[in-house]
Design a protein around this motif. Sequence first.
Motif, PDB file in Angstrom:
ATOM      1  N   LEU A  90       9.855  10.639   1.228  1.00  0.00           N
ATOM      2  CA  LEU A  90       8.313  10.093   1.281  1.00  0.00           C
ATOM      3  C   LEU A  90       7.889   9.541   0.385  1.00  0.00           C
ATOM      4  CD1 LEU A  90       5.226  10.225   3.096  1.00  0.00           C
ATOM      5  CD2 LEU A  90       4.906  12.017   1.985  1.00  0.00           C
ATOM      6  N   VAL A  91       6.935   8.027   0.581  1.00  0.00           N
ATOM      7  CA  VAL A  91       5.906   7.840  -1.056  1.00  0.00           C
ATOM      8  C   VAL A  91       5.601   7.132   0.178  1.00  0.00           C
ATOM      9  CG1 VAL A  91       8.791   7.134  -2.626  1.00  0.00           C
ATOM     10  CG2 VAL A  91       7.592   5.487  -1.258  1.00  0.00           C
ATOM     11  N   ASP A  92       4.287   6.716  -1.385  1.00  0.00           N
ATOM     12  CA  ASP A  92       3.042   6.045  -1.108  1.00  0.00           C
ATOM     13  C   ASP A  92       3.353   5.678  -0.355  1.00  0.00           C
ATOM     14  OD1 ASP A  92       0.183   4.503  -2.116  1.00  0.00           O
ATOM     15  OD2 ASP A  92      -0.153   6.254  -1.198  1.00  0.00           O
ATOM     16  N   ASN A  93       2.076   4.732   0.953  1.00  0.00           N
ATOM     17  CA  ASN A  93       2.143   3.412   1.101  1.00  0.00           C
ATOM     18  C   ASN A  93       2.117   2.338   0.638  1.00  0.00           C
ATOM     19  OD1 ASN A  93       3.071   2.755   3.969  1.00  0.00           O
ATOM     20  ND2 ASN A  93       1.121   1.431   3.872  1.00  0.00           N
ATOM     21  N   LYS A  94       1.380   2.169  -0.862  1.00  0.00           N
ATOM     22  CA  LYS A  94       1.010   1.413  -1.048  1.00  0.00           C
ATOM     23  C   LYS A  94       2.253   1.245  -2.866  1.00  0.00           C
ATOM     24  CE  LYS A  94      -3.999   1.608  -1.891  1.00  0.00           C
ATOM     25  NZ  LYS A  94      -5.120   1.677  -2.802  1.00  0.00           N
ATOM     26  N   LYS A  95       2.823   2.212  -2.610  1.00  0.00           N
ATOM     27  CA  LYS A  95       3.833   2.296  -3.356  1.00  0.00           C
ATOM     28  C   LYS A  95       5.273   1.625  -2.148  1.00  0.00           C
ATOM     29  CE  LYS A  95       7.295   4.586  -6.332  1.00  0.00           C
ATOM     30  NZ  LYS A  95       7.811   5.952  -6.634  1.00  0.00           N
ATOM     31  N   ALA A  96       5.263   1.915  -1.516  1.00  0.00           N
ATOM     32  CA  ALA A  96       6.140   1.128  -0.024  1.00  0.00           C
ATOM     33  C   ALA A  96       6.326   0.121   0.369  1.00  0.00           C
ATOM     34  CB  ALA A  96       6.880   2.330   0.696  1.00  0.00           C
ATOM     35  N   LEU A  97       5.259  -0.757  -0.614  1.00  0.00           N
ATOM     36  CA  LEU A  97       4.518  -1.899  -0.182  1.00  0.00           C
ATOM     37  C   LEU A  97       4.723  -2.577  -0.975  1.00  0.00           C
ATOM     38  CD1 LEU A  97       1.361  -1.894   1.792  1.00  0.00           C
ATOM     39  CD2 LEU A  97       3.222  -2.280   2.725  1.00  0.00           C
ATOM     40  N   GLY A  98       4.542  -2.399  -2.424  1.00  0.00           N
ATOM     41  CA  GLY A  98       4.580  -3.439  -3.769  1.00  0.00           C
ATOM     42  C   GLY A  98       6.275  -2.635  -4.284  1.00  0.00           C
ATOM     43  N   ASP A  99       6.549  -1.997  -4.312  1.00  0.00           N
ATOM     44  CA  ASP A  99       8.376  -1.392  -4.375  1.00  0.00           C
ATOM     45  C   ASP A  99       9.086  -1.221  -3.310  1.00  0.00           C
ATOM     46  OD1 ASP A  99      10.357  -0.719  -6.199  1.00  0.00           O
ATOM     47  OD2 ASP A  99       9.397   0.994  -7.287  1.00  0.00           O
ATOM     48  N   PHE A 100      10.223  -1.919  -3.217  1.00  0.00           N
ATOM     49  CA  PHE A 100      10.640  -2.088  -2.160  1.00  0.00           C
ATOM     50  C   PHE A 100      11.990  -1.277  -2.351  1.00  0.00           C
ATOM     51  CE2 PHE A 100      14.643  -2.911   0.871  1.00  0.00           C
ATOM     52  CZ  PHE A 100      13.829  -2.295   1.519  1.00  0.00           C
ATOM     53  N   LYS A 101      12.024  -0.331  -3.362  1.00  0.00           N
ATOM     54  CA  LYS A 101      13.505   0.871  -3.402  1.00  0.00           C
ATOM     55  C   LYS A 101      13.123   1.533  -2.799  1.00  0.00           C
ATOM     56  CE  LYS A 101      15.095  -1.297  -7.461  1.00  0.00           C
ATOM     57  NZ  LYS A 101      15.796  -0.615  -9.218  1.00  0.00           N
ATOM     58  N   GLY A 102      11.422   2.113  -2.959  1.00  0.00           N
ATOM     59  CA  GLY A 102      10.549   3.818  -1.900  1.00  0.00           C
ATOM     60  C   GLY A 102      11.231   3.408  -1.097  1.00  0.00           C
ATOM     61  N   ALA A 103      10.401   2.173  -0.231  1.00  0.00           N
ATOM     62  CA  ALA A 103      10.739   2.142   1.400  1.00  0.00           C
ATOM     63  C   ALA A 103      12.301   1.939   2.010  1.00  0.00           C
ATOM     64  CB  ALA A 103      10.135   1.018   1.268  1.00  0.00           C
ATOM     65  N   GLY A 144       1.883   3.211  14.370  1.00  0.00           N
ATOM     66  CA  GLY A 144       1.740   2.231  13.338  1.00  0.00           C
ATOM     67  C   GLY A 144       0.057   2.995  12.875  1.00  0.00           C
ATOM     68  N   ARG A 145       0.054   2.833  11.878  1.00  0.00           N
ATOM     69  CA  ARG A 145      -0.966   3.306  11.410  1.00  0.00           C
ATOM     70  C   ARG A 145      -1.245   2.673   9.715  1.00  0.00           C
ATOM     71  NH1 ARG A 145      -3.251   7.770  10.190  1.00  0.00           N
ATOM     72  NH2 ARG A 145      -1.364   8.902  10.596  1.00  0.00           N
ATOM     73  N   LYS A 146      -1.803   1.716   9.280  1.00  0.00           N
ATOM     74  CA  LYS A 146      -2.309   1.279   7.842  1.00  0.00           C
ATOM     75  C   LYS A 146      -2.352   2.250   6.775  1.00  0.00           C
ATOM     76  CE  LYS A 146      -7.413   0.614   7.613  1.00  0.00           C
ATOM     77  NZ  LYS A 146      -7.996   1.627   9.171  1.00  0.00           N
ATOM     78  N   SER A 147      -2.548   3.410   6.974  1.00  0.00           N
ATOM     79  CA  SER A 147      -2.295   4.576   5.592  1.00  0.00           C
ATOM     80  C   SER A 147      -0.878   4.983   5.175  1.00  0.00           C
ATOM     81  CB  SER A 147      -2.741   6.474   5.922  1.00  0.00           C
ATOM     82  OG  SER A 147      -2.409   6.743   7.606  1.00  0.00           O
ATOM     83  N   ASN A 148      -0.182   4.670   6.830  1.00  0.00           N
ATOM     84  CA  ASN A 148       1.227   5.172   6.304  1.00  0.00           C
ATOM     85  C   ASN A 148       2.488   4.794   7.091  1.00  0.00           C
ATOM     86  OD1 ASN A 148       0.669   6.929   8.489  1.00  0.00           O
ATOM     87  ND2 ASN A 148       1.058   8.166   8.088  1.00  0.00           N
ATOM     88  N   PHE A 149       1.915   3.229   7.602  1.00  0.00           N
ATOM     89  CA  PHE A 149       2.832   2.988   8.066  1.00  0.00           C
ATOM     90  C   PHE A 149       4.451   2.553   7.773  1.00  0.00           C
ATOM     91  CE2 PHE A 149       1.458  -1.007   6.444  1.00  0.00           C
ATOM     92  CZ  PHE A 149       2.252  -2.003   6.479  1.00  0.00           C
ATOM     93  N   VAL A 150       4.543   2.288   7.026  1.00  0.00           N
ATOM     94  CA  VAL A 150       6.374   2.229   6.002  1.00  0.00           C
ATOM     95  C   VAL A 150       7.116   3.350   6.040  1.00  0.00           C
ATOM     96  CG1 VAL A 150       8.206   1.652   4.541  1.00  0.00           C
ATOM     97  CG2 VAL A 150       5.540   0.535   4.633  1.00  0.00           C
ATOM     98  N   TYR A 151       6.557   4.647   5.766  1.00  0.00           N
ATOM     99  CA  TYR A 151       6.591   5.413   6.589  1.00  0.00           C
ATOM    100  C   TYR A 151       6.678   6.129   7.455  1.00  0.00           C
ATOM    101  CZ  TYR A 151       7.947  10.786   6.917  1.00  0.00           C
ATOM    102  OH  TYR A 151       7.791  12.598   6.805  1.00  0.00           O
ATOM    103  N   GLY A 152       5.826   5.826   8.445  1.00  0.00           N
ATOM    104  CA  GLY A 152       6.087   5.898   9.415  1.00  0.00           C
ATOM    105  C   GLY A 152       6.819   5.370  10.348  1.00  0.00           C
ATOM    106  N   SER A 153       7.301   4.133  10.248  1.00  0.00           N
ATOM    107  CA  SER A 153       8.291   3.091  11.183  1.00  0.00           C
ATOM    108  C   SER A 153       9.852   3.763  11.200  1.00  0.00           C
ATOM    109  CB  SER A 153       8.154   1.991   9.922  1.00  0.00           C
ATOM    110  OG  SER A 153       8.572   1.631   8.638  1.00  0.00           O
TER     111      SER A 153
END
Length: 243
Positions: A90-103, A144-153
């Motif tokens: 798990l990484v923070d959603n903002k980090k996942a949006l800004g840095d694809f490595k985390g996603a 899907g919720r804006k706070s954690n949708f990358v992890y949630g996906s």
Amino acid sequence: MNQNTGKTVLILGANSDVAKECIKQYAQKGFTIIAASRNTISLEQFTHENHLNVKVKILYFDSADFDSHQKFYNELPIKPHIVVYAAGFLVDNKKALGDFKGAQQMMLVNYMGAVSILNIIATDTSNQNLERIIGLSSLSGVRGRKSNFVYGSTKAAFTTYLAGLRQELAPRKIKVNVLVSGYINTKINAGLDLNKNLLMEADYVAKHIVNAGNSFTIVPNFKWKIIYLILKILPESLVAKLP
């Protein structure tokens, strides 16, 4: 009562807090346990401190190293009766949006790695032992919720995969369960601003895994069951207003 069931459980991602509680509870039920993780040193320390050395075989497993999965499975000392996929990242959603490595790492560990190893396990028709596969998902994957949708996906994809796998394995009488959990008091959630009234302890969640029944979806705690049902039926216009 501790008794020898003659059965083996394979726990993948066994260094998580919930997985460690599963190890203790499966051991109490008399299972032999294969605990697999990248961090074998931590697992060795854990089994030693809890006097589980005799019951637990520790192996190295990297969920993101797909090329190693077939060899890992082939070399298991015994093919499992139960498989628990507990690996998570798990990484923070903002980090996942800004840095694809985390996603990407979340996708690799939470979904792709799971599909890779579970496909191998599920398609081995020579393993007459296999009777159950349990995957650890999350309420984050329900909508899907804006706070954690990358992890949630990644969790939504895993849940969908397990639902189809359940249908695939039904003719062989192999059960598949998905644990859809809310907030758990674990190291992966350390530092997050979570509602303490909704926090579950790892041993409580593990109990629901170890005692999994026939229902596909397992949602521990009645508060989270209510939240789960609300999330399932909530109109999109209202979901968009959630954090």
